[in-house]
Design an enzyme around this catalytic site. Sequence first.
Site, PDB file in Angstrom:
ATOM      1  N   GLU A  30      45.151  29.499  14.623  1.00 18.51           N
ATOM      2  CA  GLU A  30      44.534  28.198  14.327  1.00 18.51           C
ATOM      3  C   GLU A  30      43.164  28.093  14.991  1.00 18.51           C
ATOM      4  O   GLU A  30      42.220  27.556  14.422  1.00 18.51           O
ATOM      5  CB  GLU A  30      45.439  27.061  14.830  1.00 18.51           C
ATOM      6  CG  GLU A  30      46.645  26.854  13.941  1.00 18.51           C
ATOM      7  CD  GLU A  30      47.690  25.971  14.607  1.00 18.51           C
ATOM      8  OE1 GLU A  30      48.122  25.019  13.990  1.00 18.51           O
ATOM      9  OE2 GLU A  30      48.062  26.262  15.772  1.00 18.51           O
TER      10      GLU A  30
ATOM     11  N   GLU B 243      39.157  29.450  51.267  1.00 14.52           N
ATOM     12  CA  GLU B 243      39.100  29.951  49.878  1.00 14.52           C
ATOM     13  C   GLU B 243      39.082  31.473  49.893  1.00 14.52           C
ATOM     14  O   GLU B 243      38.859  32.077  50.936  1.00 14.52           O
ATOM     15  CB  GLU B 243      37.777  29.516  49.210  1.00 14.52           C
ATOM     16  CG  GLU B 243      37.506  28.056  49.222  1.00 14.52           C
ATOM     17  CD  GLU B 243      36.037  27.760  48.865  1.00 14.52           C
ATOM     18  OE1 GLU B 243      35.299  28.694  48.505  1.00 14.52           O
ATOM     19  OE2 GLU B 243      35.658  26.592  48.964  1.00 14.52           O
TER      20      GLU B 243
ATOM     21  N   LYS C  94      36.736  38.716  56.951  1.00 12.56           N
ATOM     22  CA  LYS C  94      36.909  39.847  56.035  1.00 12.56           C
ATOM     23  C   LYS C  94      38.096  40.730  56.405  1.00 12.56           C
ATOM     24  O   LYS C  94      38.398  40.908  57.589  1.00 12.56           O
ATOM     25  CB  LYS C  94      35.641  40.707  56.057  1.00 12.56           C
ATOM     26  CG  LYS C  94      34.439  40.003  55.496  1.00 12.56           C
ATOM     27  CD  LYS C  94      33.809  40.882  54.449  1.00 12.56           C
ATOM     28  CE  LYS C  94      32.516  40.346  53.946  1.00 12.56           C
ATOM     29  NZ  LYS C  94      31.468  41.343  53.927  1.00 12.56           N
TER      30      LYS C  94
ATOM     31  N   CYS D  67      37.872  77.781  32.146  1.00  7.90           N
ATOM     32  CA  CYS D  67      38.894  76.738  32.263  1.00  7.90           C
ATOM     33  C   CYS D  67      40.088  77.235  33.079  1.00  7.90           C
ATOM     34  O   CYS D  67      40.667  78.278  32.749  1.00  7.90           O
ATOM     35  CB  CYS D  67      39.346  76.325  30.858  1.00  7.90           C
ATOM     36  SG  CYS D  67      40.751  75.202  30.886  1.00  7.90           S
TER      37      CYS D  67
ATOM     38  N   CYS E 256      44.164  74.870  24.181  1.00 13.09           N
ATOM     39  CA  CYS E 256      44.255  74.827  25.643  1.00 13.09           C
ATOM     40  C   CYS E 256      45.487  73.986  25.993  1.00 13.09           C
ATOM     41  O   CYS E 256      45.556  72.805  25.638  1.00 13.09           O
ATOM     42  CB  CYS E 256      42.992  74.199  26.234  1.00 13.09           C
ATOM     43  SG  CYS E 256      43.119  73.888  27.995  1.00 13.09           S
TER      44      CYS E 256
HETATM   45  S1  IVH Z   1      30.043  29.991  49.931  1.00 11.15           S
HETATM   46  C1  IVH Z   1      26.636  28.765  52.135  1.00 11.15           C
HETATM   47  N1  IVH Z   1      32.372  30.762  49.056  1.00 11.15           N
HETATM   48  O1  IVH Z   1      29.626  35.579  49.545  1.00 11.15           O
HETATM   49  C2  IVH Z   1      27.807  29.355  51.618  1.00 11.15           C
HETATM   50  N2  IVH Z   1      30.578  32.310  49.023  1.00 11.15           N
HETATM   51  O2  IVH Z   1      27.702  36.264  51.897  1.00 11.15           O
HETATM   52  C3  IVH Z   1      27.548  30.507  50.749  1.00 11.15           C
HETATM   53  N3  IVH Z   1      31.185  34.498  48.124  1.00 11.15           N
HETATM   54  O3  IVH Z   1      26.443  35.087  48.209  1.00 11.15           O
HETATM   55  C4  IVH Z   1      28.478  30.721  49.729  1.00 11.15           C
HETATM   56  N4  IVH Z   1      33.293  34.042  47.684  1.00 11.15           N
HETATM   57  O4  IVH Z   1      28.324  35.385  46.587  1.00 11.15           O
HETATM   58  C5  IVH Z   1      31.100  31.110  49.290  1.00 11.15           C
HETATM   59  N5  IVH Z   1      34.505  31.312  48.317  1.00 11.15           N
HETATM   60  C6  IVH Z   1      33.235  31.653  48.526  1.00 11.15           C
HETATM   61  C7  IVH Z   1      32.735  32.941  48.228  1.00 11.15           C
HETATM   62  C8  IVH Z   1      31.396  33.225  48.496  1.00 11.15           C
HETATM   63  C9  IVH Z   1      32.346  34.967  47.630  1.00 11.15           C
HETATM   64  C10 IVH Z   1      29.944  35.295  48.224  1.00 11.15           C
HETATM   65  C11 IVH Z   1      28.731  34.607  47.661  1.00 11.15           C
HETATM   66  C12 IVH Z   1      27.670  34.664  48.699  1.00 11.15           C
HETATM   67  C13 IVH Z   1      28.223  35.651  49.651  1.00 11.15           C
HETATM   68  C14 IVH Z   1      27.782  35.218  51.018  1.00 11.15           C
END
Ligand code: IVH
Length: 678
Positions: free
Chosen positions: A40, A121, A326, A418, A440
Site C-alpha cells: 500500500e 546516552e 569510552k 594457486c 579449482c
Molecule cells: S554531544 C558538546 N552526544 O562525539 C557536545 N556527541 O567528540 C558534543 N557523538 O562530534 C556532542 N555520540 O559526533 C554528543 N550522544 C552523543 C554523541 C556524540 C557521538 C560524537 C559527536 C561529536 C563527538 C565529540
Amino acid sequence: MKEDSAAKNAKNRIDELTDAVNYHNYRYYMLEDPVISDFEFDKLVKELAVLENAYPEYIREDSPSKRVGGAVSEKFGQVKHNIPMLSLDNAYSKDEVTEFDGKIKRFLGYDIREEIDYECEFKFDGLAIELVYKNGIFVQGSTRGDGVTGEEVTANLRTINTIPLKLQKDISYQKNISYIEVRGEVLMDKKGFKRLNEERLEEGLSLFANPRNAASGSIRQLDPEITSRRNLIMFAYGVGDYSKEIKFETQFEIMSFLRTAGININKNIKVVKGISDAIDFFDDIEKKRESLPFEIDGIVIKVNDLKLQERLGEISKSPRWATAYKFSAKQEVTGITGIEVSVGRTGILTPVAILNPVNIGGVIVKRATLHNQDETSKKNINIGDRVLVERSGDVIPEVVKVVFKGKKAGAFKLPDFCPCCGSPVVIDGAAHRCMNELSCPCQIKGAIVHFASKRAMDIEGLGEKIVGKLVENGLIKNVADIYYLKQGDLSSLEGFGEKSEENLFNSIEKSKNISYDRFIYALGIRHVGEHIADLLVKYFGDVNGIKSAGIEELSSKFGIGEEIGKSIFNFFRLNSNLAVIERLFKAGVSPYIINVSISAENSKIAGKSFIFTGGLKDFTRDEAENIVREMGGIIEKTVKKKLDYVVAGGEPGSKYGKVVKLKLNIINEDEFKELIKK
Ligand code: IVH
C-alpha cells in the site's frame, strides 16, 4: 477553466500524498510501527510520482521524491555553523569519570556529597552532522567539519530514511516549528558494513577500515544515488540554534522534544542521580555492546540541567558539562606465527595471519585478515612481526599495523600459483586471482556454498561441510548437480542419516521457486552482488535478456562500469556456464520476476485480497505473503466478509472457524501455487 480545476485537484492530491507518505515513513522508521502494508505504501509513492511528473510545479520541498535526486555535485559547498559544533573530552576509567564529576562540583561550588543529575546516552561511532529545519522542512544538512565550518551535504542526507524531510508539528502549539538545528551522528550498521566491504573486495576496490569511515565516505559521496544505497542511519543527540517559541530546561527534554518532532532518537537514554549511577549505566551498556546492530565506542554523560550547562560553559572546544566515557579499545598486540593463503569462491587469494592467541575484549582471537597484497605491502606485514590486531563487532579481526618488525624484512608476498590447484595466479585490480574458475576445487566448493547460501537459493543444510563431502566424493561438480542428486546418494556419506537426507531434498525442492534476482546472484558471476543482480533483472528481465545485452549496454545502463559489464558479458559467453544454467532449468528451477509493475500487470491475483491460516509446506508465511504482494495482491491480517482467497495450510488456526462461517473461498497450498504460477 477546466484545466485549472484539474491542476487544483492534482495539487491537492500531491499535498495529501506527500503528507501521507511522510507520515507512513515516520511510522515505519521512527516508531517501527507501520499501519499500512509495504505494498500500500508503494502504491502511494507511485501515485505521487506520476502526479509529480505531470505537475512538477507542485512538488513540495518535503516530497519523498526529493530523497534521491538533485544533480551530482562537483564539490561540496561550505556551511558555517551558527553555533560551533564542539567535541567531547574523553574518560577511560571510573577514576577519570569520578574526576569529571568532581571538577563540575568544584566549578559550581557544590559540596562533594551533592548528587548531580546526569543524562546518559550512547556515544555513537559515526560522522557528526547538523540538520536545519525551517518551518518544519529540512532545508540544509552539513558535516561537522572543523566544528566551525562543515561541508554542505544536504542531497546525501536526504537519502537517509531516518532523517525526516518534514518534522511533526509541535505538540503544544500544533504549529510547524519555525527554526531548529538538529545535531546527530550518521552511522552504518555492522551488517551493512560487512556487506559493503565484501562487495568492494569482490570488485577489487579498497576496503573501509571500519563502519565510521564507511559512513563518512558514504556521506561525502558526490553522487547521492550511491549514498542512498549505503543504508545509513542517523541518531540525533542534541540541538544547535532554535527559534524562541521552543523552551527547554533539560537535555532530556531536548531529546523528548526531538523524538515527538519525528527525529530518530535511540531508546537507550537514562537520567541518573549521581556519577555512580552513570558508571552503572556504562557497565550495563558495555555488556550490550556486542549485540547492538551498530558500533558505539562508549557513553556520553551530560549534565541534565541546561542552566547548569550554561554556567559550566566550555574549555578548549569541549564543554565542561559533558564527557565521553569510552570502552577500552578492542585492540591488542600479538605476534604473527604464520600466514595462510585462502582461496575464495571467486578465486581471490586472501592472506590470513595466524596469531599467537590473544584475548581481545573477551574473545580469543587466533586469526586475522590481511585483506590483500596491497594492504599487506602498505602495512609491511610479515611472519614474525608483532602487530596490533583489532576486533570490532561481527567483523573478522584485522591486523591494523606492525608495532615491532620481526626477522623477515619487507612484506609477505602472495604466491604466483594457486595453493588450491596450482594454476597461475593473475593480478586483477587489488585482487590476486586464480583463473581456474571451473575446476579449482576451492572455487567449486565456494561457488556451490554461495549458490546454496541464505541470501542466494537458500538451500538449508547445504553448508560448507556437506558441500565439501559431496564435492570430494564426486557427487557434485557444479551447482546444477545439486538438483540431480538421487535418493541414497547422501545417506551413504558419513554422518548423514536418512532423515537429514530427506530434509536436504526438501530444501533443494523448495529452492526451485526463487526470485529471479536471487537466482542471478546465486550464479556467482564475478562482480555481481545482490544489488547488481537486482538491477540486471529490473533492466533486462531474465537470463535471455541479460545474455543478449552487449558490454556497452550492460555497462552504461546503470553506470556499473566496463569491468563489471565485461564480467557479466563473458560469463554468458562461456558454453559451460550456459550448460549449467540450462541443466538448472531442466531440473525444474524456475525463478520468478518480482518487479511489481511487470508482475502485477500480468498476474491473476492483482488487487485480490488474501489471508493465510495454518502452516504451508513449501513457503514460510513471510515468503508466501511477499509473493502475493509482489504480484499485486493484498494481504489481510483479520478475517473480513470480503476476502478473495483464504489459503489454508496444515493445522489452521482460530481464523479458520470464522472463515468457514462466512463461507469464504478456501484454497489449499497446491491451489495457491497454481494461482501464483506465471
Ligand atoms: S554531544 C558538546 N552526544 O562525539 C557536545 N556527541 O567528540 C558534543 N557523538 O562530534 C556532542 N555520540 O559526533 C554528543 N550522544 C552523543 C554523541 C556524540 C557521538 C560524537 C559527536 C561529536 C563527538 C565529540
